[in-house]
Design a protein around this motif. Sequence first.
Motif, PDB file in Angstrom:
ATOM      1  N   ASN A 127      65.390  18.285  35.718  1.00  0.00           N
ATOM      2  CA  ASN A 127      63.670  17.916  35.890  1.00  0.00           C
ATOM      3  C   ASN A 127      62.895  18.574  34.945  1.00  0.00           C
ATOM      4  OD1 ASN A 127      63.686  17.029  38.905  1.00  0.00           O
ATOM      5  ND2 ASN A 127      65.084  19.114  38.850  1.00  0.00           N
ATOM      6  N   GLY A 128      61.628  18.131  35.128  1.00  0.00           N
ATOM      7  CA  GLY A 128      60.549  18.467  34.281  1.00  0.00           C
ATOM      8  C   GLY A 128      60.323  17.441  33.044  1.00  0.00           C
ATOM      9  N   THR A 129      60.783  16.262  33.234  1.00  0.00           N
ATOM     10  CA  THR A 129      60.900  15.501  32.001  1.00  0.00           C
ATOM     11  C   THR A 129      60.294  14.155  32.247  1.00  0.00           C
ATOM     12  OG1 THR A 129      62.801  14.525  32.853  1.00  0.00           O
ATOM     13  CG2 THR A 129      63.173  16.811  31.859  1.00  0.00           C
ATOM     14  N   LYS A 130      59.879  13.467  31.311  1.00  0.00           N
ATOM     15  CA  LYS A 130      59.597  12.251  31.232  1.00  0.00           C
ATOM     16  C   LYS A 130      60.810  11.168  31.246  1.00  0.00           C
ATOM     17  CE  LYS A 130      58.498  10.168  27.291  1.00  0.00           C
ATOM     18  NZ  LYS A 130      57.931   9.837  25.757  1.00  0.00           N
ATOM     19  N   GLY A 131      61.934  11.702  30.827  1.00  0.00           N
ATOM     20  CA  GLY A 131      62.897  10.673  30.555  1.00  0.00           C
ATOM     21  C   GLY A 131      64.074  10.923  31.735  1.00  0.00           C
ATOM     22  N   GLY A 132      63.894  11.656  32.636  1.00  0.00           N
ATOM     23  CA  GLY A 132      64.946  11.905  33.809  1.00  0.00           C
ATOM     24  C   GLY A 132      65.936  12.905  33.623  1.00  0.00           C
ATOM     25  N   GLY A 133      65.756  13.657  32.442  1.00  0.00           N
ATOM     26  CA  GLY A 133      66.677  14.917  32.212  1.00  0.00           C
ATOM     27  C   GLY A 133      67.871  14.663  31.367  1.00  0.00           C
ATOM     28  N   GLY A 134      68.183  13.468  31.210  1.00  0.00           N
ATOM     29  CA  GLY A 134      69.373  13.198  30.447  1.00  0.00           C
ATOM     30  C   GLY A 134      70.470  13.237  31.077  1.00  0.00           C
ATOM     31  N   GLU A 135      71.557  12.967  30.305  1.00  0.00           N
ATOM     32  CA  GLU A 135      72.976  12.826  31.055  1.00  0.00           C
ATOM     33  C   GLU A 135      74.081  13.345  29.851  1.00  0.00           C
ATOM     34  OE1 GLU A 135      74.763  10.017  33.847  1.00  0.00           O
ATOM     35  OE2 GLU A 135      76.026   9.330  31.917  1.00  0.00           O
ATOM     36  N   PRO A 136      74.392  14.636  30.102  1.00  0.00           N
ATOM     37  CA  PRO A 136      75.380  15.340  29.308  1.00  0.00           C
ATOM     38  C   PRO A 136      76.582  14.486  28.935  1.00  0.00           C
ATOM     39  CG  PRO A 136      74.448  16.913  30.727  1.00  0.00           C
ATOM     40  CD  PRO A 136      74.199  15.469  31.163  1.00  0.00           C
ATOM     41  N   ILE A 137      76.997  14.365  27.812  1.00  0.00           N
ATOM     42  CA  ILE A 137      78.340  13.438  27.396  1.00  0.00           C
ATOM     43  C   ILE A 137      79.561  13.685  28.270  1.00  0.00           C
ATOM     44  CG2 ILE A 137      79.071  15.030  25.438  1.00  0.00           C
ATOM     45  CD1 ILE A 137      79.245  11.358  25.495  1.00  0.00           C
ATOM     46  N   TRP A 138      79.550  15.043  28.786  1.00  0.00           N
ATOM     47  CA  TRP A 138      80.704  15.462  29.512  1.00  0.00           C
ATOM     48  C   TRP A 138      80.751  14.675  30.970  1.00  0.00           C
ATOM     49  CZ3 TRP A 138      77.706  19.570  27.629  1.00  0.00           C
ATOM     50  CH2 TRP A 138      76.893  20.099  28.690  1.00  0.00           C
ATOM     51  N   VAL A 139      79.425  14.382  31.449  1.00  0.00           N
ATOM     52  CA  VAL A 139      79.321  13.701  32.563  1.00  0.00           C
ATOM     53  C   VAL A 139      79.423  12.349  32.391  1.00  0.00           C
ATOM     54  CG1 VAL A 139      77.520  13.074  34.401  1.00  0.00           C
ATOM     55  CG2 VAL A 139      77.389  15.627  33.535  1.00  0.00           C
ATOM     56  N   THR A 140      78.779  11.785  31.366  1.00  0.00           N
ATOM     57  CA  THR A 140      78.862  10.408  30.897  1.00  0.00           C
ATOM     58  C   THR A 140      80.343  10.009  30.836  1.00  0.00           C
ATOM     59  OG1 THR A 140      76.866  10.371  29.761  1.00  0.00           O
ATOM     60  CG2 THR A 140      78.314   8.436  29.287  1.00  0.00           C
ATOM     61  N   GLN A 142      83.271  11.336  32.297  1.00  0.00           N
ATOM     62  CA  GLN A 142      83.754  11.424  33.531  1.00  0.00           C
ATOM     63  C   GLN A 142      83.208  10.369  34.632  1.00  0.00           C
ATOM     64  OE1 GLN A 142      85.056  16.212  33.849  1.00  0.00           O
ATOM     65  NE2 GLN A 142      83.653  15.325  35.337  1.00  0.00           N
ATOM     66  N   LYS A 143      82.175   9.933  34.443  1.00  0.00           N
ATOM     67  CA  LYS A 143      81.601   8.669  35.192  1.00  0.00           C
ATOM     68  C   LYS A 143      82.159   7.424  34.793  1.00  0.00           C
ATOM     69  CE  LYS A 143      76.987   8.354  36.118  1.00  0.00           C
ATOM     70  NZ  LYS A 143      75.579   8.680  35.895  1.00  0.00           N
ATOM     71  N   ASP A 144      82.695   7.360  33.576  1.00  0.00           N
ATOM     72  CA  ASP A 144      82.940   5.934  33.010  1.00  0.00           C
ATOM     73  C   ASP A 144      84.117   5.346  34.108  1.00  0.00           C
ATOM     74  OD1 ASP A 144      83.034   3.843  31.137  1.00  0.00           O
ATOM     75  OD2 ASP A 144      85.173   4.363  31.033  1.00  0.00           O
ATOM     76  N   GLU A 145      83.810   4.053  34.697  1.00  0.00           N
ATOM     77  CA  GLU A 145      84.676   3.391  35.482  1.00  0.00           C
ATOM     78  C   GLU A 145      85.535   2.085  34.818  1.00  0.00           C
ATOM     79  OE1 GLU A 145      82.056   2.198  38.551  1.00  0.00           O
ATOM     80  OE2 GLU A 145      81.829   4.284  39.454  1.00  0.00           O
ATOM     81  N   GLN A 146      85.062   2.034  33.489  1.00  0.00           N
ATOM     82  CA  GLN A 146      85.803   0.747  32.845  1.00  0.00           C
ATOM     83  C   GLN A 146      87.025   1.008  32.314  1.00  0.00           C
ATOM     84  OE1 GLN A 146      84.045  -2.266  33.129  1.00  0.00           O
ATOM     85  NE2 GLN A 146      82.580  -0.962  34.296  1.00  0.00           N
ATOM     86  N   SER A 147      87.380   2.313  32.184  1.00  0.00           N
ATOM     87  CA  SER A 147      88.654   2.730  31.558  1.00  0.00           C
ATOM     88  C   SER A 147      89.951   2.574  32.374  1.00  0.00           C
ATOM     89  CB  SER A 147      88.536   4.366  31.119  1.00  0.00           C
ATOM     90  OG  SER A 147      89.893   4.878  30.718  1.00  0.00           O
ATOM     91  N   LEU A 148      90.983   2.288  31.554  1.00  0.00           N
ATOM     92  CA  LEU A 148      92.321   2.099  32.517  1.00  0.00           C
ATOM     93  C   LEU A 148      92.801   3.434  32.805  1.00  0.00           C
ATOM     94  CD1 LEU A 148      93.835  -0.607  30.040  1.00  0.00           C
ATOM     95  CD2 LEU A 148      92.507  -0.937  32.250  1.00  0.00           C
ATOM     96  N   GLU A 149      92.338   4.556  32.288  1.00  0.00           N
ATOM     97  CA  GLU A 149      92.691   5.993  32.440  1.00  0.00           C
ATOM     98  C   GLU A 149      91.749   6.643  33.296  1.00  0.00           C
ATOM     99  OE1 GLU A 149      94.455   7.660  28.965  1.00  0.00           O
ATOM    100  OE2 GLU A 149      96.360   6.761  29.364  1.00  0.00           O
TER     101      GLU A 149
END
Length: 502
Positions: A127-140, A142-149
């Motif tokens: 919170n407290g941001t103009k850009g929504g707070g960002g997304e840490p690379i460790w979240v990005t 693990q959220k990836d759904e395109q990978s075969l693994e």
Amino acid sequence: MWLKIALPLFFLFGQHCLCEAHIETHTKNPRVLLISFDGFRWDYVELAHREGRKTPNFDSLIQNGVKAKWVKNVFATKTFPNHYTLVTGMYEESHGVVGNEMYDPVFNETFKMNNFSQECDPKWWNNGTKGGGGEPIWVTNQKDEQSLERRWSGVMFWPGSSAKVHGVHPYHYMDYDASLPNKTRIDNIVKWFSAKEDPINLGLLYFSEPDGLGHSKGPESLQMIDMIVALDRLVGYLIEQLKAYSLFESINIIITSDHGMAQIKSSIKIDDTVNSSTYKVYGSSPIWNIMPSDGLQEEVYEKLKKIKHLTVYRKEDIPEKFHYKHNRRVLPILIAADEGYSLCDVNHLPCQEIGGNHGFSNDFKSMHPFFIAHGPVFKRGYISEPFNSVDVYPLICKILNIQPAPNNGSLDNIQHILKLIEHKHGPRQLFGFTVTAVTFLLVVLFAAMMSGICCIAACRVQRIHTHHLHPHLVKLGSVHFGGNMRLLTTDDDEDDYEEEIP
């Protein structure tokens, strides 16, 4: 004829394309290890060399990988903000972590970096941001759904990793423990990469030195040279462990930092000029966010402006180049000491002698961190021009072949340090077709076009040759072969002309 042209061209272009695109990654999901040595200035390795000290492990990574001249980090050059920038690709006004200490007027609460319960609270990272707070690379990752693994992240002590940001924790993480030996930190991250079940493909590792020594002894001290040599040995231990588990050749290692360090030469006593009861201070020297008492903002501002070696900004006047002011956690007045000066007052931070500090403008070269990268996707022996710390997030996303979240970085600024990447889970495509298929199609079309051109040319040559053989039959405006026949006037007439020749 066109087959004789097409087949050699196909093998030539197709083979060139595949050779240029392919790079060995040893895994369907490429691996990245991001390491931060807190406060490691861009020139520390060279300082050690000038003193005749050896850093064989840093040198080997540089000789066989990439070294940036330096990295332009973000304002303010503090630990938590810059570490969060590295993993989100956002400026401080966008991700909202504007200091190691910061006041949020909506929460009516002050965040302090040593308050563990606050570090674990997602509200400070979301919170407290103009850009929504960002997304840490460790979240990005693990959220990836395109990978075969399935992808897993492991984080060792990185600021923000103890909080459940966007509802996601790293698969492996440890709450910060300053007493945990550095080699144990390495052992843990290597174990996560080499696990038989659910191995991580992204690891982040944090070390608190040489920042601590830089504060106490200063960046130019002989003790700092000893520290750089000791950290080189630590990197050597990391390499040994990665090699022991057959990981070194397949992991893409990025070693960088959050900021540099400047030698401190004097202190500025703010309350010698401004009554400390008329304002509150949030942040740490040499940059403070100031909340004046009600009705006293202009008075406090004018008095602060009289202090030497101090730059004073109203919030709305903070230069856009700092990408800092568009956030509710940036308060009505911002003060920043000149390079080499510390801030102090009796109520907030008593004056004390220190060797070095950071937090100064990111325009100062002393604030810039170093950057070394080594691994299968990086060029070898390559010295890069400076780039920005916000560019590191899109770079890691590119290496991992994942879609980045919105960020302030630019892959164009940094991707020159990479070889051309071909991920093993599929060949490169263009408009839905593989590169090889596209190459073959283009070659066939080219050969067909050339065949048509050759046929037209042959017909014209035959016509000219015939005219030369029977010059007595050619008259202006007509052609005779024992009878009346019109002069060829268009390409379409050529077929009729050939049929009428006896």
